[in-house]
Design a protein around this motif. Structure first.
Motif, PDB file in Angstrom:
ATOM      1  N   LEU A  68       4.446   4.600   7.061  1.00  0.00           N
ATOM      2  CA  LEU A  68       3.786   5.178   5.900  1.00  0.00           C
ATOM      3  C   LEU A  68       4.287   4.571   4.584  1.00  0.00           C
ATOM      4  CD1 LEU A  68       1.882   7.243   4.635  1.00  0.00           C
ATOM      5  CD2 LEU A  68       3.730   8.934   4.762  1.00  0.00           C
ATOM      6  N   GLY A  69       5.601   4.402   4.474  1.00  0.00           N
ATOM      7  CA  GLY A  69       6.158   3.859   3.239  1.00  0.00           C
ATOM      8  C   GLY A  69       5.651   2.459   2.945  1.00  0.00           C
ATOM      9  N   ALA A  75       2.807   1.140   4.143  1.00  0.00           N
ATOM     10  CA  ALA A  75       1.375   1.248   3.850  1.00  0.00           C
ATOM     11  C   ALA A  75       1.149   1.668   2.402  1.00  0.00           C
ATOM     12  CB  ALA A  75       0.724   2.254   4.793  1.00  0.00           C
ATOM     13  N   THR A  76       2.000   2.574   1.906  1.00  0.00           N
ATOM     14  CA  THR A  76       1.890   3.033   0.518  1.00  0.00           C
ATOM     15  C   THR A  76       2.132   1.884  -0.458  1.00  0.00           C
ATOM     16  OG1 THR A  76       2.606   5.264   1.127  1.00  0.00           O
ATOM     17  CG2 THR A  76       2.809   4.641  -1.194  1.00  0.00           C
ATOM     18  N   GLN A  77       3.111   1.032  -0.158  1.00  0.00           N
ATOM     19  CA  GLN A  77       3.390  -0.116  -1.023  1.00  0.00           C
ATOM     20  C   GLN A  77       2.219  -1.097  -1.037  1.00  0.00           C
ATOM     21  OE1 GLN A  77       7.319  -1.015   0.893  1.00  0.00           O
ATOM     22  NE2 GLN A  77       8.050  -1.155  -1.212  1.00  0.00           N
ATOM     23  N   LYS A  95      -0.949  -0.376  -0.437  1.00  0.00           N
ATOM     24  CA  LYS A  95      -2.036   0.254  -1.188  1.00  0.00           C
ATOM     25  C   LYS A  95      -1.805   0.126  -2.692  1.00  0.00           C
ATOM     26  CE  LYS A  95      -3.206   3.712   2.337  1.00  0.00           C
ATOM     27  NZ  LYS A  95      -3.164   5.165   2.669  1.00  0.00           N
ATOM     28  N   GLN A  96      -0.543   0.222  -3.108  1.00  0.00           N
ATOM     29  CA  GLN A  96      -0.233   0.097  -4.524  1.00  0.00           C
ATOM     30  C   GLN A  96      -0.542  -1.305  -5.042  1.00  0.00           C
ATOM     31  OE1 GLN A  96       0.579   2.413  -6.634  1.00  0.00           O
ATOM     32  NE2 GLN A  96       0.957   1.082  -8.405  1.00  0.00           N
TER      33      GLN A  96
END
Length: 322
Positions: free
Chosen positions: A92-93, A95-97, A99-100
């Protein structure tokens, strides 16, 4: 509110730069302007067109750019990936980066106008087959950009002695042609040379550092390496973001196989397959899933059963160890 002419100019600019978000925002501003003037049918039509376009797959409209010519033809291979963010199975971490990065690139004009530069220089590091190259493909697909893979083998062998000048050609392309530029197996270029060759290899690395530092935010420069430990330390501060990849855990491993097999494992229990997936990369899991699927299909079954996957995973682990 700005005049219609200014709106059209803004739309043309956002379209030319591939900024879908800005393009749709201006279109909706025009719709609001028309509604305010009492042109409600036209305003509704514009909004419907925007909604339909957003829901459609935008990649089918991506202009297929011509392959590079001349020296660049031997240095860069252009492709148009069709891999979306939902296809990428990472923690998740991470994937979040990712997406950012995508969000900042989509809003790069707004950021630049306010004095901020979007993330555009990325270093991806981790074991082979863990999703680094796939991430570059996802960035290209999500941003509707071509992916230009830089062939470091040609750069470091055929052009040894003039590598720095060829690197300049590549980075000139970075500046003039928006895209995702992937330097795969980057350790071939960025390895620490302190104890070895301090001649040509050091000059190549120094040239890359200068070019990377001066690279503008229109394109994304992505370097991928399996060997972070051997990279020159000076590299790390030149990248805006370093993303670390690892082999998937049991839950992610199942997700990778499900994503590859789709309806072929509908109704098949994949619980507690973790012990068979231990130590395997994303690429290993995909290959094991494909092997299981072929076994099932060739014997006439429409479904992959658990035993197919267990056997394929065991075979893959054996070959990986060997």
């Amino acid at each position: 509110m700005a005049g219609l002419g200014e709106h059209i100019t803004a739309m043309v600019r956002s379209h030319a730069s591939g900024d879908d978000s800005a393009f749709y925002a201006v279109a909706l501003q025009i719709a609001a302007r028309e509604a305010k003037q009492g042109h409600h049918t036209l305003a509704a039509d514009i909004k419907k067109a925007v909604d339909a376009s957003r829901q459609a797959t935008p990649r089918s409209n991506v202009t297929k750019l011509a392959q590079p010519r001349g020296d660049l033809a031997e240095l860069i291979q252009t492709s148009h990936p069709d891999i979306s963010l939902r296809d990428l199975v990472v923690p998740l971490g991470l994937a979040t980066q990712i997406k950012q990065v995508i969000a900042e690139q989509r809003q790069r004009k707004r950021l630049l106008d306010s004095g901020f530069s979007p993330v555009h220089r990325l270093l991806l590091e981790g074991p082979p087959g863990t999703g680094k190259t796939m991430t570059a493909s996802v960035l290209a697909h999500e941003l509707a950009l071509p992916m230009h893979t830089v062939r470091l083998d040609a750069l470091m062998s055929k052009y040894m002695g003039e590598t720095a000048s060829k690197l300049r050609l590549v980075f000139d392309e970075v500046e003039t042609r928006r895209g995702v530029y992937l330097f795969d197996e980057f350790d071939a270029l960025g390895a620490d040379r302190a104890g070895n060759d301090v001649g040509e290899a050091r000059r190549i690395l120094n040239s890359f550092l200068v070019f990377l530092e001066n690279a503008g935010p229109e394109s994304l420069v992505v370097a991928a390496t399996n060997h972070r430990a051997i990279l020159d330390r000076a590299l790390f501060r030149r990248f805006d973001l370093v993303l670390t990849y690892d082999r998937p855990d049991a839950r992610q491993a199942v997700a990778v196989m499900r994503a590859r097999l789709g309806s072929l494992v509908k109704g098949t229990s994949l619980a507690k397959l973790g012990e068979y997936c231990d130590g395997l990369s994303h690429a290993d899991l995909v290959k094991a899933a494909e092997a299981a699927a072929k076994s099932a299909l060739m014997r006439g079954d429409a479904q992959v059963d658990r035993e197919d996957l267990v056997a394929a995973l065991a075979a893959r682990r054996s070959s990986s160890v060997g």
